[in-house]
Every structure is written in structure tokens, then in C-alpha cells.
Write a protein that holds these residues in place. Structure first.
Motif: not given
Lengths: 265, 105
Positions: B87-104
Motif C-alpha cells: 500500500d506504498e507505506v514507507r518503512l524505516v527501522v530506526v535502531s536495533r539491538i542484535d549483538r551483545a554490548n552494542p553501545g548506546c
């Protein structure tokens, strides 16, 4: 035995952690239940009802450099002894909780105190015989930031939805980075063998056990009661009794002699 | 119209926000869907597909990676790191945690 329960929101982490904590206590263990969620929920699953107290709110102070430290005389043992509360079956509950005072300082004090206590637990001699069951908030954050360094087993609770499986895979990957940590996937709210198969396929991993979807568990949740008090002979409790025994076996600790072991059959 | 959806884990935030995003798009609104969860799943409820959602790049991590001068404008970030959803929605993933000790994050 040291475990941390993780998973996506709504997967049933607190019910699993609270029920396991009490079942392990009934098997003769001294159990410390830790709720590190700033939106606490473990007290309900333990049978204490909703309890929001920030138990370590006054345990930390800032040092001369503005860094948070535990106050003099407060270590992990003292924190448990002085600040935890007694739950059914003799389980001690220590929770992060919600500070009563508004603002960042009370929150940061409470957070730092809990984090530092969690980090000292493993080295605290007087607690060496204790079983620790930690209930972490939803998602990967606390696993990534090492909030459960005491845990040897990370139990990832998964329900049969894609979102839950994706979360479990991510959290599992992060938890595995810990030293000597074993990641175990526990299927929850399972409706039948096809659920179990689909979940294992999507997780690319075996399952520790399957806890069946159980109306009693939903009703206990609705009432704010411990599953163990509302429906002690429900299929979900029976499955978690098996898990408690399996965890004893896998941790190499075996059962505690002379204790009442309702889970064994 | 700018809305944020919040609530306890498992209560249905992602399903509700994804469905609202597509419903508004179908009514003719240009829609930007922001997944601000560090455990991003909005792609699943928008209909991008589970495995595809798991592979989406998060803008924060993409901006941190590499040495290239990064996009500075919001439009550029949306264009470069966003994904087209149904439906022409634009999706943006802002931030993700996918590892240990990711920093801020």
C-alpha cells in the motif's frame, strides 16, 4: 542453578520465571527471584499480587566523580537480606521496580543499584548455594547490556507467532555471546504438535520443552494470580514441573534429598 | 497526522500500528512507518514478510557503519535506508539491538 528468562513481550516470561522459582523452592532449594523490569510483573506470577516498590531505590549513591555506586555496607548479600521480600514457598523476590519519586535521579539510582547487585551475585559466597531465577524485560536490550551475568541458562520463552520466533532468535544469538552461557528455547502457549514443529523449524533449534496453551494460565493472568495458586494441577504447571526437573538434570545439581518433589513422577 | 503507539509487550502495538499505517495509506495519505523498537517487527505486521523483516537494515546502524559521509537530511535517510511496504507505506527501522554490548542504541 542460575537462570534468566527472556523473550518477546507477552510470551509468558514472568509466568515461566515465577512458576519455576516456586517449583524449584518446593524441591528444596533456596530461591532468589529477580525482576529487573522497570515495569515489574514477576510479583504477580509469584503470588504476591501487583507490587511496584523500587526495592533498591536507596541502595545507591553518587561518588565524587558523579558515578553511581552501592552505598557502603550494601553488597549483594545485604541487598537480598535487607531489601527483598518473602514470596510463597519461601522464594525471596528482589525487584528493580518503579521509583515513587519522579525524575531521572531516583530512576538512575535504582537502576544502577540493581545492575550492580546483579553483577555481584555470582561472586557472593553466602548466596553460592542459592538458585537464582531472573525475569528480564521484553526484547534483547538487557541481554545485550549484560543484566544477567549470573545466569548459566538463558531460557528464551517463545510463543507460536513469527514475531515471537524472530525475537527469540535474536535474543538467543545475543545471549550466546555470554561466557559459558547455555541458551534453551521454551515453547509456550502451544496448541499441538504442529505448533512445536513449526517453531523448531523457524528457530533452527530444538526446544527444551513445550508448555501447552492453557485457559487456566490466561484466567490467572486476568485475575492477577499466580498460575500455581489458581490452577496447581493445570497442564501448564505440569509442563513447568518437568522443566524444573530437566533444569536440575542439566545443571548437574540433581534433586535436593529429602525434599517434597511434586514435579517428579 | 503524527501518531505514536505504545503499550505493554504482547498487547498488540505492532499489529495495531501496522494496520493503521496501511489503512491510512489506502485512504490516500502518504505514510511513513517508523519502527522505533530495538527489537523491530513492524515489517511483519505491514506485510513485508518475517524473514525479510529480520534482514532489514536499521538506519542508526547503517549510519554508524563505514567511513562514507552519511545522509544528513531526514528525507535522504528515509530514501536510502527505508523499505517499500504494501500500500506504498514507507518503512524505516530506526535502531536495533542484535549483538551483545552494542553501545548506546
Amino acid at each position: 542453578m542460575r537462570i534468566a528468562v527472556v523473550g518477546k513481550g507477552g510470551a509468558g516470561k514472568s509466568v515461566v520465571a515465577g512458576t519455576l522459582a516456586r517449583l524449584l523452592a518446593r524441591r528444596g532449594r533456596k530461591v532468589l527471584a529477580l525482576d529487573s523490569d522497570p515495569m515489574p510483573g514477576l510479583s504477580i506470577s509469584l503470588g504476591l499480587g501487583p507490587l511496584t516498590t523500587a526495592m533498591l531505590a536507596d541502595a545507591a549513591e553518587k561518588d565524587g566523580n558523579g558515578r553511581w555506586r552501592l552505598k557502603k555496607g550494601i553488597g549483594a548479600a545485604r541487598a537480598v537480606q535487607r531489601h527483598s521480600v518473602l514470596a510463597p514457598d519461601g522464594v525471596r523476590l528482589l525487584q528493580f521496580g518503579k521509583p515513587e519519586l519522579e525524575g531521572m535521579a531516583p530512576l538512575m539510582g535504582s537502576l544502577n543499584a540493581f545492575y550492580q547487585v546483579a553483577h555481584r551475585l555470582a561472586q557472593t559466597k553466602v548466596l553460592s548455594g542459592w538458585t537464582i531465577a531472573g525475569d528480564l524485560p521484553a526484547g534483547p536490550r538487557q541481554a545485550a547490556f549484560d543484566w544477567a551475568p549470573y545466569a548459566k541458562f538463558f531460557i528464551v520463552v517463545v510463543e507460536p507467532t513469527w514475531q515471537s520466533v524472530l525475537s527469540a532468535r535474536r535474543i538467543g544469538r545475543i545471549a550466546r555471546a555470554g561466557n559459558g552461557v547455555k541458551v534453551l528455547f521454551l515453547a509456550n502457549k502451544v496448541s499441538g504438535p504442529s505448533d512445536t514443529k513449526v517453531m523448531a523449524d523457524r528457530l533452527h533449534a530444538g526446544l527444551l520443552a513445550s508448555v501447552p496453551a492453557d485457559d487456566a494460565a490466561r484466567e490467572a493472568d486476568r485475575l492477577g494470580m499466580a498460575l500455581l495458586d489458581y490452577a496447581p494441577s493445570s497442564p501448564a504447571v505440569a509442563a513447568l514441573e518437568t522443566v524444573a526437573g530437566e533444569l536440575e538434570r542439566r545443571s548437574g545439581e540433581g534433586s535436593v534429598p529429602g525434599s517434597s518433589q511434586i514435579g517428579d513422577r | 497526522m503524527k501518531i505514536a503507539v505504545a503499550g505493554k509487550g504482547g498487547s498488540g502495538k505492532t499489529t495495531i500500528s501496522g494496520t493503521i499505517a496501511r489503512s491510512l495509506a489506502r485512504k490516500g495519505h502518504p505514510v511513513l512507518a517508523l519502527d522505533c523498537d530495538t527489537n523491530p517487527m513492524l515489517g511483519v505486521s505491514l506485510g513485508v514478510g518475517p524473514e525479510e523483516t529480520d534482514l532489514l537494515v536499521a538506519a542508526r546502524q547503517a549510519l554508524d557503519a563505514g567511513d562514507l559521509e552519511h545522509e544528513t537530511s531526514p528525507d535522504g535517510i528515509i530514501e536510502t535506508f527505508g523499505t517499500s511496504a504494501p500500500d506504498e507505506v514507507r518503512l524505516v527501522v530506526v535502531s536495533r539491538i542484535d549483538r551483545a554490548n552494542p553501545g548506546c542504541p
